[in-house]
Each structure stands twice: as C-alpha cells, then as structure tokens.
Write an enzyme that holds these catalytic residues in place. Sequence first.
Site, PDB file in Angstrom:
ATOM      1  N   ASN A   1       5.768 -12.466 -50.023  1.00  0.00           N
ATOM      2  CA  ASN A   1       5.262 -13.712 -50.603  1.00  0.00           C
ATOM      3  C   ASN A   1       5.481 -14.867 -49.635  1.00  0.00           C
ATOM      4  O   ASN A   1       6.475 -14.910 -48.888  1.00  0.00           O
ATOM      5  CB  ASN A   1       5.821 -13.989 -52.008  1.00  0.00           C
ATOM      6  CG  ASN A   1       7.320 -13.842 -52.142  1.00  0.00           C
ATOM      7  OD1 ASN A   1       7.967 -13.131 -51.377  1.00  0.00           O
ATOM      8  ND2 ASN A   1       7.881 -14.525 -53.112  1.00  0.00           N
ATOM      9  N   ILE A   2       4.523 -15.773 -49.636  1.00  0.00           N
ATOM     10  CA  ILE A   2       4.510 -16.908 -48.711  1.00  0.00           C
ATOM     11  C   ILE A   2       4.271 -18.173 -49.538  1.00  0.00           C
ATOM     12  O   ILE A   2       3.188 -18.345 -50.101  1.00  0.00           O
ATOM     13  CB  ILE A   2       3.394 -16.740 -47.656  1.00  0.00           C
ATOM     14  CG1 ILE A   2       3.564 -15.401 -46.908  1.00  0.00           C
ATOM     15  CG2 ILE A   2       3.413 -17.919 -46.687  1.00  0.00           C
ATOM     16  CD1 ILE A   2       2.374 -15.003 -46.047  1.00  0.00           C
ATOM     17  N   GLU A   3       5.316 -19.009 -49.619  1.00  0.00           N
ATOM     18  CA  GLU A   3       5.228 -20.188 -50.477  1.00  0.00           C
ATOM     19  C   GLU A   3       4.782 -21.414 -49.679  1.00  0.00           C
ATOM     20  O   GLU A   3       4.617 -21.358 -48.457  1.00  0.00           O
ATOM     21  CB  GLU A   3       6.582 -20.403 -51.166  1.00  0.00           C
ATOM     22  CG  GLU A   3       6.909 -19.200 -52.047  1.00  0.00           C
ATOM     23  CD  GLU A   3       8.175 -19.346 -52.873  1.00  0.00           C
ATOM     24  OE1 GLU A   3       9.014 -20.213 -52.567  1.00  0.00           O
ATOM     25  OE2 GLU A   3       8.308 -18.574 -53.851  1.00  0.00           O
TER      26      GLU A   3
ATOM     27  N   CYS B   1       1.256 -14.274 -53.179  1.00  0.00           N
ATOM     28  CA  CYS B   1       2.201 -13.211 -53.528  1.00  0.00           C
ATOM     29  C   CYS B   1       2.210 -12.099 -52.474  1.00  0.00           C
ATOM     30  O   CYS B   1       1.251 -11.928 -51.718  1.00  0.00           O
ATOM     31  CB  CYS B   1       1.806 -12.564 -54.851  1.00  0.00           C
ATOM     32  SG  CYS B   1       1.847 -13.664 -56.250  1.00  0.00           S
TER      33      CYS B   1
ATOM     34  N   GLU C   1       1.841  -8.931 -52.911  1.00  0.00           N
ATOM     35  CA  GLU C   1       0.776  -7.941 -53.144  1.00  0.00           C
ATOM     36  C   GLU C   1      -0.531  -8.379 -52.494  1.00  0.00           C
ATOM     37  O   GLU C   1      -1.216  -7.605 -51.825  1.00  0.00           O
ATOM     38  CB  GLU C   1       0.541  -7.757 -54.652  1.00  0.00           C
ATOM     39  CG  GLU C   1       1.735  -7.234 -55.417  1.00  0.00           C
ATOM     40  CD  GLU C   1       2.651  -8.329 -55.968  1.00  0.00           C
ATOM     41  OE1 GLU C   1       2.855  -9.356 -55.283  1.00  0.00           O
ATOM     42  OE2 GLU C   1       3.175  -8.147 -57.074  1.00  0.00           O
TER      43      GLU C   1
ATOM     44  N   CYS D   1       1.782 -10.380 -60.858  1.00  0.00           N
ATOM     45  CA  CYS D   1       1.119 -11.444 -61.621  1.00  0.00           C
ATOM     46  C   CYS D   1      -0.341 -11.093 -61.873  1.00  0.00           C
ATOM     47  O   CYS D   1      -0.903 -10.174 -61.273  1.00  0.00           O
ATOM     48  CB  CYS D   1       1.246 -12.780 -60.890  1.00  0.00           C
ATOM     49  SG  CYS D   1       0.026 -13.025 -59.591  1.00  0.00           S
TER      50      CYS D   1
ATOM     51  N   CYS E   1      -2.789 -11.038 -58.795  1.00  0.00           N
ATOM     52  CA  CYS E   1      -2.679  -9.836 -57.957  1.00  0.00           C
ATOM     53  C   CYS E   1      -3.287  -8.627 -58.659  1.00  0.00           C
ATOM     54  O   CYS E   1      -3.930  -7.784 -58.013  1.00  0.00           O
ATOM     55  CB  CYS E   1      -1.222  -9.581 -57.592  1.00  0.00           C
ATOM     56  SG  CYS E   1      -0.601 -10.833 -56.446  1.00  0.00           S
TER      57      CYS E   1
HETATM   58  O1  LIG Z   1       4.901  -9.585 -58.290  1.00  0.00           O
HETATM   59  C1  LIG Z   1       5.221 -10.684 -57.815  1.00  0.00           C
HETATM   60  C2  LIG Z   1       5.849 -11.684 -58.580  1.00  0.00           C
HETATM   61  C3  LIG Z   1       6.173 -12.883 -57.960  1.00  0.00           C
HETATM   62  N1  LIG Z   1       5.885 -13.081 -56.642  1.00  0.00           N
HETATM   63  C4  LIG Z   1       6.305 -14.324 -55.965  1.00  0.00           C
HETATM   64  C5  LIG Z   1       5.493 -15.563 -56.166  1.00  0.00           C
HETATM   65  C6  LIG Z   1       6.541 -16.636 -55.880  1.00  0.00           C
HETATM   66  O2  LIG Z   1       6.663 -16.816 -54.467  1.00  0.00           O
HETATM   67  C7  LIG Z   1       7.840 -16.023 -56.371  1.00  0.00           C
HETATM   68  C8  LIG Z   1       8.271 -16.499 -57.743  1.00  0.00           C
HETATM   69  O3  LIG Z   1       7.213 -16.371 -58.637  1.00  0.00           O
HETATM   70  O4  LIG Z   1       7.627 -14.629 -56.387  1.00  0.00           O
HETATM   71  C9  LIG Z   1       5.280 -12.108 -55.883  1.00  0.00           C
HETATM   72  O5  LIG Z   1       5.060 -12.258 -54.678  1.00  0.00           O
HETATM   73  N2  LIG Z   1       4.947 -10.946 -56.507  1.00  0.00           N
HETATM   74 ZN   LIG Z   2       0.766 -12.096 -57.655  1.00  0.00          ZN
END
Ligand SMILES: O=c1ccn([C@H]2C[C@H](O)[C@@H](CO)O2)c(=O)[nH]1
Ligand SMILES: [Zn+2]
Length: 134
Positions: free
Chosen positions: A45-47, A56, A58, A89, A92
């Site tokens: 995941n990349i915020e 996310c 995925e 989520c 995804c």
């Molecule tokens: O299946 C998931 C659930 C959450 N996130 C990430 C999104 C965000 O960066 C952090 C919290 O929601 O986790 C994912 O990458 N995949």
């Molecule tokens: Zn997702």
Amino acid sequence: MDKEIIEKLKKKAREAREKAYVPYSEFPVGAALLTVGGNIYTGCNIENASFGLTNCAERTAIFKAVSAGETEFKAMAIVGDTPGPVSPCGACRQVMNEFSPEMDIHLYNLAEDKEFTTAAELLPGFFTSKDMDR
Ligand SMILES: O=c1ccn([C@H]2C[C@H](O)[C@@H](CO)O2)c(=O)[nH]1
Ligand SMILES: [Zn+2]
C-alpha cells in the site's frame, strides 16, 4: 494449486509488506499476484498526504502486472497485521474481478490465520463490461 507456490506467494506478500509507504495509517499490507503464465508481481500500500489517493497493496500488484502486459491471474496472497485474515476493500475486489473472477485469493494475517476464497466470491454481483451492453 501446488502448496509450494502458495507458500511462495505468501512469503512474497510478507516481503512486499515491508515496502509499504504508510506514514499516516502505519498499517502496512503486502500482496503477491501469480499470473496464469507463472510470473509473480508484488504490491504494497502507498499512502498520500491527501489520504483518499492511497493505493492498496492489492491494486498496486494488479496495476504492476497489467502495466507489464499481463491480465490473466491465477492467484493472489495478501498479508496484513489484522486480528483475523486481512479483508480486501471494495475497490480492490472490483479491480480483481475486472481481470480474473476465478482467481484464488489467499488471505492471511501475521499470525498466519488464513482464509481461502476467490475474487468472484469476494464481490457477488460485481460490475462488469457486460453491464454496459444495451
Ligand atoms: O486489504 C487491504 C486493506 C487496507 N489496505 C491499506 C489501505 C491503507 O493504506 C491502510 C489502512 O486502510 O491499509 C490495503 O492496502 N489492503
Ligand atoms: Zn483495497
């Protein structure tokens, strides 16, 4: 599916999780995507400071694969530090189903609780290109 390749996917997902860019949530997630042809693409995941732009793990893995010319997927492993197996989520789930509704999905947490499902099972009634036929 071969147990060895499932274990390999899980390991790659755990390694990808280490690369997560998560200064805001501090909740790293990793994914590893196996193509029908046998290649593996990983994602984390990349915020972003603009929180809604977060990608996310995925979707990172799927977008890496698609941008390398691969659109047929066999399986994905996903790992997060959740009480039970991590739950992808809705965004995804929809993106998984765009390409490979039949793909196996292996969900884990760090304690290695696991759940086995498929992309289609994760999103009953997902929107498809057929829904645009008129
Ligand atoms: O299946 C998931 C659930 C959450 N996130 C990430 C999104 C965000 O960066 C952090 C919290 O929601 O986790 C994912 O990458 N995949
Ligand atoms: Zn997702």
